[in-house]
Motif scaffolding. Structure first.
Motif: not given
Length: 94
Positions: A50-52, A56-58, A63-65, A69-73
């Motif tokens: 579930v976390a993966a 991944a979706i988040l 990833h663009r803006r 945050t994308a890396i940490v998530v």
């Protein structure tokens, strides 16, 4: 950035194979009865897919803006791999 997301999510997908075995075996913790620690242990292992998927979706949405945050998530499922996978490998191979 995209390469990091793709490679890390491939790793998370590959970790689903041993996860299924570990998740099945984790129910043996109920052999001595039910307790909060046992339920938490099985739930913690069971929440990895579930976390993966959610992370991944988040991460792809961010990833663009918001690259950081994308890396940490995207690294949140790594906590399961390092917290459960590495000790299990160490126990099995030592």
């Amino acid at each position: 950035m995209k390469l990091f997301l793709v490679l890390s999510q491939i790793l998370y997908l590959l970790c689903m194979i041993p996860w299924l075995f570990v998740w099945g075996i984790s129910f043996m913790s109920f052999d001595q009865g039910f307790g909060l620690a046992n339920v938490s242990f099985v739930a913690g292992i069971g929440l990895y897919p579930v976390a993966a998927i959610v992370c991944a979706i988040l991460a792809w949405r961010f990833h663009r803006r918001r690259k950081k945050t994308a890396i940490v998530v995207n690294l949140i499922p790594m906590a399961w791999i390092l917290g459960l996978g590495v000790p299990l490998l160490f126990i099995n191979f030592s």
